[in-house]
Design a protein around this motif. Structure first.
Motif, mmCIF file in Angstrom:
data_model
loop_
_atom_site.group_PDB
_atom_site.id
_atom_site.type_symbol
_atom_site.label_atom_id
_atom_site.label_comp_id
_atom_site.label_asym_id
_atom_site.label_seq_id
_atom_site.Cartn_x
_atom_site.Cartn_y
_atom_site.Cartn_z
ATOM 1 N N PHE A 105 0.855 -1.186 0.000
ATOM 2 C CA PHE A 105 0.000 0.000 0.000
ATOM 3 C C PHE A 105 0.896 1.243 0.000
ATOM 4 O O PHE A 105 1.881 1.306 0.728
ATOM 5 C CB PHE A 105 -0.919 -0.010 1.218
ATOM 6 N N ASN A 106 0.548 2.208 -0.848
ATOM 7 C CA ASN A 106 1.422 3.342 -1.107
ATOM 8 C C ASN A 106 2.787 2.821 -1.558
ATOM 9 O O ASN A 106 3.843 3.148 -0.988
ATOM 10 C CB ASN A 106 1.575 4.240 0.124
ATOM 11 N N ALA A 107 2.754 2.004 -2.605
ATOM 12 C CA ALA A 107 3.950 1.291 -3.065
ATOM 13 C C ALA A 107 5.086 2.227 -3.456
ATOM 14 O O ALA A 107 6.264 1.883 -3.310
ATOM 15 C CB ALA A 107 3.576 0.393 -4.244
ATOM 16 N N LEU A 108 4.778 3.418 -3.964
ATOM 17 C CA LEU A 108 5.809 4.361 -4.383
ATOM 18 C C LEU A 108 6.272 5.258 -3.241
ATOM 19 O O LEU A 108 7.126 6.123 -3.422
ATOM 20 C CB LEU A 108 5.290 5.221 -5.546
ATOM 21 N N ASN A 109 5.685 5.052 -2.068
ATOM 22 C CA ASN A 109 6.073 5.771 -0.853
ATOM 23 C C ASN A 109 5.953 7.283 -1.005
ATOM 24 O O ASN A 109 6.813 8.045 -0.551
ATOM 25 C CB ASN A 109 7.501 5.395 -0.434
ATOM 26 N N HIS A 110 4.873 7.731 -1.650
ATOM 27 C CA HIS A 110 4.621 9.170 -1.752
ATOM 28 C C HIS A 110 4.027 9.684 -0.440
ATOM 29 O O HIS A 110 3.065 9.099 0.080
ATOM 30 C CB HIS A 110 3.654 9.468 -2.896
ATOM 31 N N THR A 111 4.559 10.744 0.067
ATOM 32 C CA THR A 111 4.077 11.316 1.325
ATOM 33 C C THR A 111 2.783 12.084 1.087
ATOM 34 O O THR A 111 2.732 12.971 0.227
ATOM 35 C CB THR A 111 5.121 12.269 1.927
ATOM 36 N N GLY A 112 1.733 11.737 1.817
ATOM 37 C CA GLY A 112 0.459 12.447 1.719
ATOM 38 C C GLY A 112 0.437 13.618 2.684
ATOM 39 O O GLY A 112 0.106 13.458 3.865
ATOM 40 N N LEU A 113 0.791 14.797 2.211
ATOM 41 C CA LEU A 113 0.931 15.966 3.084
ATOM 42 C C LEU A 113 -0.425 16.506 3.517
ATOM 43 O O LEU A 113 -1.383 16.510 2.747
ATOM 44 C CB LEU A 113 1.711 17.060 2.365
ATOM 45 N N ALA A 114 -0.505 16.980 4.741
ATOM 46 C CA ALA A 114 -1.722 17.575 5.286
ATOM 47 C C ALA A 114 -1.773 19.066 4.928
ATOM 48 O O ALA A 114 -0.869 19.618 4.298
ATOM 49 C CB ALA A 114 -1.788 17.377 6.789
ATOM 50 N N ILE A 115 -2.836 19.731 5.359
ATOM 51 C CA ILE A 115 -3.000 21.163 5.112
ATOM 52 C C ILE A 115 -1.951 21.943 5.912
ATOM 53 O O ILE A 115 -1.621 21.587 7.055
ATOM 54 C CB ILE A 115 -4.429 21.613 5.516
ATOM 55 N N PRO A 116 -1.366 22.984 5.330
ATOM 56 C CA PRO A 116 -0.396 23.790 6.086
ATOM 57 C C PRO A 116 -1.074 24.644 7.158
ATOM 58 O O PRO A 116 -2.295 24.822 7.150
ATOM 59 C CB PRO A 116 0.236 24.678 5.008
ATOM 60 N N ASN A 117 -0.277 25.147 8.065
ATOM 61 C CA ASN A 117 -0.784 26.059 9.079
ATOM 62 C C ASN A 117 -1.337 27.303 8.384
ATOM 63 O O ASN A 117 -0.644 27.943 7.588
ATOM 64 C CB ASN A 117 0.342 26.445 10.040
ATOM 65 N N ALA A 118 -2.589 27.650 8.683
ATOM 66 C CA ALA A 118 -3.279 28.717 7.941
ATOM 67 C C ALA A 118 -3.527 29.972 8.770
ATOM 68 O O ALA A 118 -4.212 30.879 8.309
ATOM 69 C CB ALA A 118 -4.616 28.189 7.411
ATOM 70 N N ASN A 119 -2.973 30.044 9.966
ATOM 71 C CA ASN A 119 -3.182 31.205 10.837
ATOM 72 C C ASN A 119 -2.106 32.248 10.575
ATOM 73 O O ASN A 119 -0.919 32.016 10.843
ATOM 74 C CB ASN A 119 -3.168 30.764 12.301
ATOM 75 N N VAL A 120 -2.511 33.404 10.053
ATOM 76 C CA VAL A 120 -1.545 34.426 9.660
ATOM 77 C C VAL A 120 -0.747 34.955 10.840
ATOM 78 O O VAL A 120 0.354 35.507 10.666
ATOM 79 C CB VAL A 120 -2.276 35.588 8.932
ATOM 80 N N ASN A 121 -1.231 34.774 12.055
ATOM 81 C CA ASN A 121 -0.531 35.266 13.239
ATOM 82 C C ASN A 121 0.299 34.185 13.929
ATOM 83 O O ASN A 121 0.883 34.438 14.986
ATOM 84 C CB ASN A 121 -1.545 35.835 14.245
ATOM 85 N N ASN A 122 0.358 32.995 13.337
ATOM 86 C CA ASN A 122 1.113 31.890 13.919
ATOM 87 C C ASN A 122 2.532 31.887 13.355
ATOM 88 O O ASN A 122 2.717 32.074 12.153
ATOM 89 C CB ASN A 122 0.419 30.567 13.615
#
Length: 270
Positions: A229-246
């Motif tokens: 499963f995920n044989a090519l080992n591609h990383t499934g990235l999540a959503i980036p931090n979206a808080n402009v003050n963070n």
């Protein structure tokens, strides 16, 4: 003096005020869908591609995808059109391909069809299978603070002050978009960023398996299975931090899918 109303009523005779709300929203969906289906003696192939666009001003009563407001309401309740944009579940391109291929080697096959049973036990009965999925990411937008609660804003967005993807910009986990393009709005003003104007990372995944099957005795067959499963080992990235003050604004620090998983198994058929 009998009253029957829908909504919330506040009465103080002889005057009665009735407060009510209406849930409304606008949406549309357009798509081009293409599929390919092929079947033969040794091959089964199915491919489906969708190119689409989903637009709305609210995507779900309970929030969906990367939507950080959901049922709570629009950013500016006096101008609902400000929220009309890409749906929070919009995937504008998606390709899914699956296949089953019985390798043409061994007794009764195209190659080496006349070999003895001992050799057939080694080269015959092999089958490959796979599912490949590719899709673009779902939309999201950055968020900012409603300073002092002056606007009573739900889902206050940032001010768009530049180009999120200028020339020569390269997306990375440390900066998925140009963070300098967004700023905290001044107190008492709504952010100028459009809802869902950025896309999160997409999906690129291959699940692959290799089977070897052969008879042991009459009515008893053994199947050896190797699956990845995920044989090519591609990383499934999540959503980036979206808080402009963070301080981590624009940074991706988590994943949605695990790395490659390999498993072996034996299946007995009788």
């Amino acid at each position: 003096r009998d009253w029957s109303v829908t909504g919330v009523q506040t009465c103080a005779l002889p005057i009665c005020y009735v407060l009510s709300g209406v849930n409304t929203a606008a949406s549309n969906y357009n798509s081009l869908q293409v599929s390919l289906n092929h079947r033969s003696k040794d091959v089964v192939l199915l491919a489906a591609f969708t190119w689409s666009s989903a637009m709305d001003d609210v995507s779900s009563p309970g929030g969906t995808g990367n939507d950080n407001t959901g049922w709570q309401g629009p950013m500016d309740s006096h101008d609902l059109h400000l929220d009309y944009s890409k749906s929070s579940f919009d995937v504008n391109k998606r390709l899914v391909t699956s296949f089953v291929y019985s390798l043409p080697f061994g007794r009764g096959k195209h190659f080496a069809s006349g070999i003895n049973r001992g050799a057939d036990a080694l080269i015959g009965g092999w089958q490959t299978n796979g599912i490949y999925s590719f899709q673009t990411g779902i939309p999201f937008c950055t968020n900012a603070a409603d300073i002092g609660g002056a606007l009573s804003a739900i889902g206050q967005r940032s001010d768009l002050v530049g180009n999120p993807y200028p020339a020569q910009f390269h997306k990375s986990v440390s900066q998925w978009f140009n963070t300098a393009a967004y700023a905290q709005p001044a107190e008492g003003t709504f952010g100028t960023e459009r809802r869902n104007d950025i896309r999160a990372p997409g999906l690129n995944n291959l699940d692959f398996s290799l089977f070897k099957e052969g008879p042991v005795v009459e009515r008893l067959t053994v199947q050896f299975r190797g699956e990845s499963f995920n044989a090519l080992n591609h990383t499934g990235l999540a959503i980036p931090n979206a808080n402009v003050n963070n301080p981590a604004f624009g940074v991706i620090n988590s994943v949605n899918t695990p790395g490659r998983i390999v498993q072996l198994g034996v299946k007995i058929k009788f």
